[in-house]
Design an enzyme around this catalytic site. Sequence first.
Site, short mmCIF file in Angstrom:
data_model
loop_
_atom_site.label_atom_id
_atom_site.label_comp_id
_atom_site.label_asym_id
_atom_site.label_seq_id
_atom_site.Cartn_x
_atom_site.Cartn_y
_atom_site.Cartn_z
N TYR A 1 -7.89 5.83 1.74
CA TYR A 1 -7.05 6.32 0.64
C TYR A 1 -6.79 7.64 0.67
O TYR A 1 -5.88 8.26 0.08
CB TYR A 1 -7.90 5.79 -0.47
CG TYR A 1 -8.11 4.22 -0.68
CD1 TYR A 1 -7.22 3.33 -0.81
CD2 TYR A 1 -9.26 3.70 -0.02
CE1 TYR A 1 -7.19 2.01 -0.91
CE2 TYR A 1 -9.39 2.30 -0.07
CZ TYR A 1 -8.50 1.51 -0.43
OH TYR A 1 -8.51 -0.04 -0.35
N ASP B 1 5.06 -7.82 5.55
CA ASP B 1 4.93 -9.17 4.84
C ASP B 1 6.17 -8.88 3.82
O ASP B 1 6.97 -9.92 3.56
CB ASP B 1 3.61 -9.27 4.16
CG ASP B 1 2.73 -9.70 4.91
OD1 ASP B 1 2.95 -10.59 5.92
OD2 ASP B 1 1.47 -9.29 5.00
N GLU C 1 -10.31 -0.14 11.10
CA GLU C 1 -10.57 -1.03 10.22
C GLU C 1 -10.65 -2.72 10.48
O GLU C 1 -11.54 -3.36 10.12
CB GLU C 1 -10.26 -0.74 8.92
CG GLU C 1 -8.67 -1.32 8.49
CD GLU C 1 -8.35 -1.22 7.05
OE1 GLU C 1 -9.43 -1.14 6.37
OE2 GLU C 1 -7.14 -1.18 6.84
N LYS D 1 7.84 0.60 5.90
CA LYS D 1 6.94 1.50 5.10
C LYS D 1 5.66 0.87 5.60
O LYS D 1 5.23 -0.29 5.54
CB LYS D 1 6.91 1.40 3.69
CG LYS D 1 5.84 2.13 3.18
CD LYS D 1 4.97 1.07 2.12
CE LYS D 1 4.53 -0.15 2.58
NZ LYS D 1 3.63 -0.83 1.76
N THR D 2 4.60 1.53 6.22
CA THR D 2 3.10 1.36 6.17
C THR D 2 2.37 2.42 7.04
O THR D 2 3.05 2.65 8.03
CB THR D 2 2.76 -0.01 6.69
OG1 THR D 2 1.31 0.02 6.79
CG2 THR D 2 3.34 -0.38 8.07
N ILE D 3 1.28 2.99 6.37
CA ILE D 3 0.61 3.86 7.34
C ILE D 3 0.29 3.22 8.44
O ILE D 3 -0.14 3.99 9.36
CB ILE D 3 -0.77 4.57 6.28
CG1 ILE D 3 -1.65 3.49 6.09
CG2 ILE D 3 -0.13 5.39 4.91
CD1 ILE D 3 -2.88 3.87 5.53
N ASP D 4 0.01 2.05 8.27
CA ASP D 4 -0.69 1.21 9.53
C ASP D 4 -0.09 1.25 10.86
O ASP D 4 -0.36 1.09 12.00
CB ASP D 4 -0.80 -0.24 9.17
CG ASP D 4 -1.91 -0.38 8.12
OD1 ASP D 4 -2.41 0.62 7.54
OD2 ASP D 4 -1.79 -1.50 7.51
N GLY E 1 0.84 -1.26 0.06
CA GLY E 1 0.18 0.09 -0.02
C GLY E 1 0.82 1.22 -0.04
O GLY E 1 1.91 1.36 0.54
N ARG F 1 1.36 -5.80 -5.28
CA ARG F 1 1.19 -6.38 -4.00
C ARG F 1 1.57 -8.07 -4.37
O ARG F 1 1.14 -8.97 -3.76
CB ARG F 1 -0.09 -6.56 -3.36
CG ARG F 1 -0.74 -5.31 -2.55
CD ARG F 1 -1.78 -5.67 -1.95
NE ARG F 1 -1.95 -4.28 -0.92
CZ ARG F 1 -1.56 -3.89 0.13
NH1 ARG F 1 -0.56 -4.43 0.82
NH2 ARG F 1 -2.05 -2.74 0.59
N GLY G 1 -5.94 0.86 8.57
CA GLY G 1 -4.89 0.42 9.54
C GLY G 1 -4.76 -1.11 9.65
O GLY G 1 -3.87 -1.77 10.37
N ARG G 2 -5.43 -1.89 8.89
CA ARG G 2 -5.62 -3.26 8.62
C ARG G 2 -5.70 -3.83 10.16
O ARG G 2 -6.97 -3.39 10.71
CB ARG G 2 -4.31 -3.72 8.11
CG ARG G 2 -4.48 -5.11 7.21
CD ARG G 2 -3.15 -5.93 6.86
NE ARG G 2 -2.75 -5.39 5.86
CZ ARG G 2 -2.97 -5.27 4.60
NH1 ARG G 2 -4.15 -6.10 4.19
NH2 ARG G 2 -2.30 -4.77 3.65
N GLY H 1 -5.34 9.39 2.94
CA GLY H 1 -4.19 10.01 3.61
C GLY H 1 -2.84 9.32 3.01
O GLY H 1 -2.04 9.62 3.29
P1 FBP Z 1 0.47 -2.01 3.66
O1 FBP Z 1 0.52 -2.92 4.86
O2 FBP Z 1 0.98 -2.65 2.28
O3 FBP Z 1 1.51 -0.69 3.71
O4 FBP Z 1 -0.93 -1.47 3.34
C1 FBP Z 1 -1.75 -0.95 4.47
C2 FBP Z 1 -3.17 -0.50 3.78
O5 FBP Z 1 -3.16 0.72 3.78
C3 FBP Z 1 -4.07 -0.97 4.96
O6 FBP Z 1 -4.16 -0.11 5.78
C4 FBP Z 1 -5.48 -1.38 4.30
O7 FBP Z 1 -6.09 -2.41 4.95
C5 FBP Z 1 -4.79 -1.86 2.85
O8 FBP Z 1 -3.48 -1.32 2.69
C6 FBP Z 1 -5.61 -1.53 1.90
O9 FBP Z 1 -5.08 -2.19 0.49
P2 FBP Z 1 -5.42 -2.12 -1.02
O10 FBP Z 1 -4.50 -0.93 -1.24
O11 FBP Z 1 -4.92 -3.20 -1.48
O12 FBP Z 1 -6.84 -1.82 -1.10
#
Ligand code: FBP
Length: 548
Positions: free
Chosen positions: A422, A172, A307, A198-201, A77, A141, A247-248, A424
């Site tokens: 999306y 991952d 989420e 990296k990850t916004i989460d 992401g 991905r 935030g997964r 942010g």
């Molecule tokens: P990453 O872990 O790859 O950084 O992505 C995080 C994220 O933004 C989550 O917060 C969200 O659940 C997911 O990506 C959404 O994925 P997609 O961009 O495939 O819709």
Amino acid sequence: MVKSALQIARAAYQPKLPKALKGSVKAVEGAPTQSVGNQDEIKAMFPNTYGMPVITFEPGDSKPMDAFNVGIILSGGQAPGGHNVISGLYDGVKSLNPNSKLYGFLMGPGGLVDHKYVEFTDDFINEYRNTGGFDIIGSGRTKLEKEAQFESGIEILRKLGIKALVIIGGDDSNTNACVLAEYYAAKKYGVQVIGCPKTIDGDLKNEQIETSFGFDTACKTYSELIGNIQRDCNSARKYWHFIKLMGRSASHIALECALQTQPNICLISEEVEKKEMSLDDVVTYIARIVADRAADGNNFGTVLIPEGLIEFIPAIKKLIAQLNDVLTDPKTGEPMEFANAKEQIAFVKSNITPENLAILESLPADVANQLCLDRDPHGNVQVSLIETEKLLSRMVATKLAAWKAEGKFNGKFSAQHHFFGYEGRCAAPSNYDADYCYSLGYNASRLIANGKTGYMSIIKNTTAPAEEWIAGGVPITMMMNMERRNGAMKPVIRKALVELDGAPFKFFAANREAWAKNTMYIYPGPIQYWGPSEVCDQCTKTLALEQK
Ligand code: FBP
């Protein structure tokens, strides 16, 4: 590219670097490391990259380097600051030898496998400095985990004379970077692999990694929007706003936004799990606060929802674990294929325990279908597709209607729904992320120059001024343990969830009752790039509380 006035002005911003990276560096090695869990298994799986020391860079003398080529991949992401990692790496590589080259593989790890790439030049890079997004080379991905992919990768790496590959990704993707580093080391292919957090989460953090990049900007962007909504709701006083935040699995984003905006309610998935709350318990908790505020004449409020919430309700968590197992082909470890959704749902229903079937059937049909059907390429439930904000407000409305009939609720309840994610992920990086990312990229060039592989680029002490930031590298194996994924035990980087005994959660827990009853909203406003340092150079509240 047509540029906005902000982009033009922002292009001139020179990101700050830690003092240690400004001139020649020497690598200072710490003691050998161990993985965070399952040491024997991880050591056996990573014989070439296990046990390496943590590296810290200090000013030193370095010899001139022959020109060398590097490749870079954006994985997963989007997160604000990715372009600055690339520009930092580019500048770092060129500073070691101006004839060195940086190549970008297109659309994520798939670009390496399919041999799709571009070469970066000054003009190309300059267009993207300090901008948000991953559009410079795109992201994807594709899971990099099969030998055939590694072998296809080495063909193009050799063709381009690439000595090191930098993979920018979350837990991952960095796990896969480590597997690739080990594979190339075992085969003696002479290609180094370096990861970048990296990850916004915000869930790729530990003792060595203070924060993943993008978390800062994304949270500030969502907090601006939440603040605006709160001001709207405090003006009209007629709506309850249910706001789901990306935030997964982890609730770091929801928690940080709560610390920044002081909403009436913020759910923290990790707490829901710890308290073994059912869906009904969560709904009752929200409805109680709505009713109490109504009794004070306040028929409005805000609810922040992480989420991943649904995955943390213990009964649903058990169900999801079994769904993940039954939807994985035991022979290949790959997701099973079905002719259509109907067939998939029927297969699931006839292969799960009666207890799990009862839970599945107790859920609204749209949520149940979502749980049965969609997985991302890493096998994760696509929680961003589950409309928890609507599910909860619907259930709260039903509960309040019942309470009204019993004379326990006399207010009004009208809900609005939002999902921020999306919005942010591609924001122009805050000063913090612009500097942090540039430093991470620049630092990666030093790890490469020092011959390291299987390391993640790290920058620490980031609550201090950038001059005092500490640069170095952490062996990726150090962050690993064994976890069940898609029906099998796999070595993975341990995900950092919200710690209930950590300072950020404790601060929130100590204040939430007051925020629920009284209207104590904070309106943070938009990210500022120029102005007083207390406005434009602040890190997240989470980091400030953690590092205090
Ligand atoms: P990453 O872990 O790859 O950084 O992505 C995080 C994220 O933004 C989550 O917060 C969200 O659940 C997911 O990506 C959404 O994925 P997609 O961009 O495939 O819709």
